[in-house]
Enzyme design. Structure first.
Site, PDB file in Angstrom:
ATOM      1  CB  CYS A 176      42.433  52.379  58.846  1.00  0.00           C
ATOM      2  SG  CYS A 176      41.641  50.883  59.430  1.00  0.00           S
ATOM      3  CB  CYS A 222      44.305  45.513  62.756  1.00  0.00           C
ATOM      4  SG  CYS A 222      45.444  46.852  62.456  1.00  0.00           S
ATOM      5  CD  GLU A 253      40.841  47.842  69.165  1.00  0.00           C
ATOM      6  OE1 GLU A 253      40.390  48.325  68.110  1.00  0.00           O
ATOM      7  OE2 GLU A 253      41.579  48.462  69.943  1.00  0.00           O
ATOM      8  CB  THR A 259      43.330  50.842  67.817  1.00  0.00           C
ATOM      9  OG1 THR A 259      42.035  50.334  67.541  1.00  0.00           O
ATOM     10  CG2 THR A 259      44.290  49.733  68.110  1.00  0.00           C
TER      11      THR A 259
HETATM   12  S1  SF4 Z   1      44.039  49.544  64.529  1.00  0.00           S
HETATM   13 FE1  SF4 Z   1      41.991  49.725  63.786  1.00  0.00          FE
HETATM   14  S2  SF4 Z   1      41.946  51.746  62.881  1.00  0.00           S
HETATM   15 FE2  SF4 Z   1      44.072  51.203  63.084  1.00  0.00          FE
HETATM   16  S3  SF4 Z   1      44.669  50.260  61.176  1.00  0.00           S
HETATM   17 FE3  SF4 Z   1      44.031  48.631  62.529  1.00  0.00          FE
HETATM   18  S4  SF4 Z   1      41.906  48.329  62.115  1.00  0.00           S
HETATM   19 FE4  SF4 Z   1      42.428  50.303  61.301  1.00  0.00          FE
END
Ligand code: SF4
Length: 660
Positions: free
Chosen positions: A13, A99, A127, A168
């Site tokens: 991703c 992220c 997370e 997420t």
């Molecule tokens: S939130 Fe998680 S699944 Fe979505 S892009 Fe970021 S790392 Fe990837």
């Protein structure tokens, strides 16, 4: 035709891709030693390759014992506040590859200052732990719909404010059920749908395609929550499903692979492209497909078309263009003109290798293996959609006034930009009084409502005035809720009428009637007040329905007789001003709105026949207070008393000559 198909959203991703780019770059730059907090991705083979290049995986409790030159790497899941604090306490350098989607949830959690922050997700997942640590107040984590039901069994709805978010990679259907349930329990709930679109797309695709295929092969780690969720969805809707980590795991499933008429291959967010390709090749071998590996690979790559919107990762930045990795065989090229219409933007400052970027594919070129991209066109569509949505919902938008439109001396309006969209605000809706200059608005950030749109011409008309009106109405309503009779204000005189004056007290004006403006005879308001004058007033009565407020001005403390008796007595000497002349004497102002009489016999050493022969209106004279009659409201003054060494007995003024 092969009956093996590869899901469009399989593999890395944007968040994982960005983290991989950043760590690869750090290794190439020779930084280090690099210590990654937890495994970078849920993929054993990939992690082993990082270890072979010197990267060490550690846990947060290991940070204090790291060497001073260590470079700590925070992966896409993010980290808790404690981790950042420990890094700072130990003076360690770090790369934060959290992220951007996860960072956004950290901000949402941090905004829950006066609300309970609730997150649906796995409380043991790093997370979720990082997100929860960002919330300043009360928090709650629920792992599933069943857990929610159990926790709230028999509980009554509450009006306690709460903010709801979600991990997420959470299952979208389960999340919908949780939202529906929880919004009846918290009547003041703000829902933030924070499921990552990459996850959502991946899950949606598997839900559709797994049902159409006999077998779904999910590539990824059993420790990866998004991979396990893909597997579960495939099991729910499809016939058969296998979860494998590498192509080596396929050996145990040969019979199922051969028996299936059609097979879907998908992969979790942390499955590297090389492993997916190896799986495709091995499966083709097992099935003795006539189709070649190259064709399968090609098929897996050719997933983008002109007009497709996709999130890529910036792989190179120059002053004139960006290169974007789309996870396909084509290299994405994003030139300056397709990023922005503004000139002078330094792309090398604004964009960095590893940044995720949303783009639309505008032209493929197979000869040089590139695809021309545009982020600007995506922005235009996105911003126009936002304008349309705001028109429908009445939402208040903010933007910057870029242009003032005028023809000679007449202003027709201003143009406000909202992203790439331009909204025209006519002069009549600008909130500026008719005929006045609109120039001061230029460059200002303004709030406006969209009051009209033309879909065909993509034109929108806005109103600043509508926002001001709405804000004023709200402020007025709030004001009426808080005021009470007797409440005092320092108001400002806004308008003077024959019957009184309008006085501004905060968001509203109240009326002070003429009878409130003087203690003695009625005086025209214009004589007593001036526009802009500050006035101590109080609320006599008000009606929230008719929006009328009656203000009082006169209070016992402001009664001139109270002021006089508190400050003066018989025998006091004071300076006064002659305000009127009568045949029997002169009236003099002692304090505002209170006069005393200097009788003809008290103007000079000897009685005067006509006061006008000695005094003029406006003269300032020094007098002695020689008589006070509180009942008759009369004060007698004497100039003569100050001229004579011995005070002569004073005659009471005749009743018909009473002082005011
Ligand atoms: S939130 Fe998680 S699944 Fe979505 S892009 Fe970021 S790392 Fe990837």
């Amino acid at each position: 035709m092969s009956d093996i198909c590869v899901a469009k959203h399989a593999g890395f991703c944007p968040g994982v891709s960005r983290a991989v780019h950043l760590i690869e770059q750090a290794i190439l730059d020779g930084k280090g030693p690099i210590y990654c907090l937890g495994e970078l991705i849920h993929n054993r083979i990939f992690n082993e390759s990082l270890q072979a290049r010197g990267v060490r995986f550690i846990e947060p409790q290991d940070i204090p014992s790291l060497p001073g030159d260590a470079l700590v790497f925070i992966r896409a899941h993010g980290a808790t506040k404690d981790v950042y604090q420990t890094l700072a306490d130990n003076g360690l350098e770090y790369i934060d590859a959290t992220c951007p989607y996860v960072q956004k949830i950290h901000s949402i959690a941090a905004s829950a200052t006066d609300a309970t922050f609730i997150i649906i997700g796995d409380k043991d997942h790093p997370e979720v732990q990082g997100i929860v640590s960002a919330a300043p107040g009360k928090t709650a984590v629920y792992g599933s719909f069943a857990e929610l039901q159990e926790a709230f069994a028999g509980k009554e709805p509450t009006d306690e404010p709460a903010i709801l978010a979600v991990q997420t990679t959470f299952n979208t259907d389960e999340w919908k059920k949780c939202q529906k349930f929880i919004k009846y329990l918290y009547t003041h709930l703000k829902i933030c749908d924070t499921i990552c679109s990459a996850t959502e797309n991946r899950q949606r695709e598997v839900r559709t395609l797994a049902a159409e295929n006999d077998l779904t092969v999910v590539v990824g780690s059993r420790h990866s929550s998004n991979t396990v969720k893909l597997y579960r969805i495939a099991k729910e809707v499809g016939g058969d499903a296998i979860l494998i980590e590498t192509s080596a795991d396929l050996a145990a499933c040969r019979a199922r692979i051969r028996a299936a008429n059609s097979i879907l291959i998908t992969a979790g967010a942390s499955a590297p492209g090389s492993i997916i390709q190896e799986v495709i090749k091995t499966m083709a071998d097992i099935r003795n497909e006539e189709v070649s590996f190259a064709e399968l690979l090609e098929a897996s790559f050719k997933t983008l078309h002109t007009g497709d919107k996709v999130t890529g990762i910036v792989s190179a930045v120059s002053a004139s263009e960006l290169k974007v990795d789309l996870g396909t065989k084509h290299t994405g090229i994003l030139v300056y003109d397709e990023i922005t219409d503004e000139s002078g933007i330094d792309l090398t400052e604004k964009y960095h290798v590893g940044d995720p970027i949303d783009v639309v594919c505008i032209k493929f070129s197979d000869s040089d293996g590139t695809v021309q991209l545009s982020s600007k066109r995506l922005d235009v569509a996105k911003h126009w959609d936002a304008i349309k949505a705001a028109h429908e919902s009445g939402e208040i938008l903010t933007g910057v006034v870029k242009e003032v439109i005028r023809k000679e001396d007449t202003y027709s309006g201003v143009v406000v930009t909202k992203g790439t969209s331009r909204v025209f605000i006519p002069a009549s809706q600008s909130g500026i009084a008719k005929g006045e200059s609109l120039d001061p608005l230029k460059g200002q950030k303004v709030s406006f409502k969209v009051i009209d749109i033309n879909e065909d011409r993509k034109r929108a008309v806005g109103s600043i005035k509508a926002v001001q009106r709405a804000e004023k109405k709200l402020a007025e309503e709030e004001f009426y809720k808080t005021i009470e009779v007797g409440q005092k204000f320092v108001g400002t005189v806004r308008a003077i009428m024959n019957y009184g004056a309008f006085v501004n007290i905060g968001p509203v004006d109240g009326m002070v009637h003429i009878s409130e403006l003087s203690w003695g005879r009625l005086r025209p308001p214009a004589e007593v007040l001036t526009i802009g004058q500050k006035l101590n007033v109080f609320i006599k009565s008000f009606d929230p329905e008719t929006k009328r407020i009656s203000l009082g001005y006169k209070t016992p403390e402001s009664d001139p007789w109270t002021i006089f008796t508190n400050n003066y007595a018989i025998g006091d000497v004071c300076d006064v001003k002659i305000v009127s002349l009568m045949p029997f004497g002169a009236f003099a102002e002692i304090i505002p709105e209170l006069d005393g009489l200097i009788h003809n016999t008290q103007i000079a050493a000897k009685p005067v026949a006509n006061p006008a022969s000695v005094l003029n209106i406006g003269d300032k004279v020094t007098v002695k207070i020689v008589g006070i009659d509180l009942e008759a409201k009369r004060i007698n003054l004497s100039i003569k008393a100050l001229l004579e060494p011995e005070e002569a007995p004073v005659e009471e003024a005749p009743a018909e000559e009473a002082a005011e």
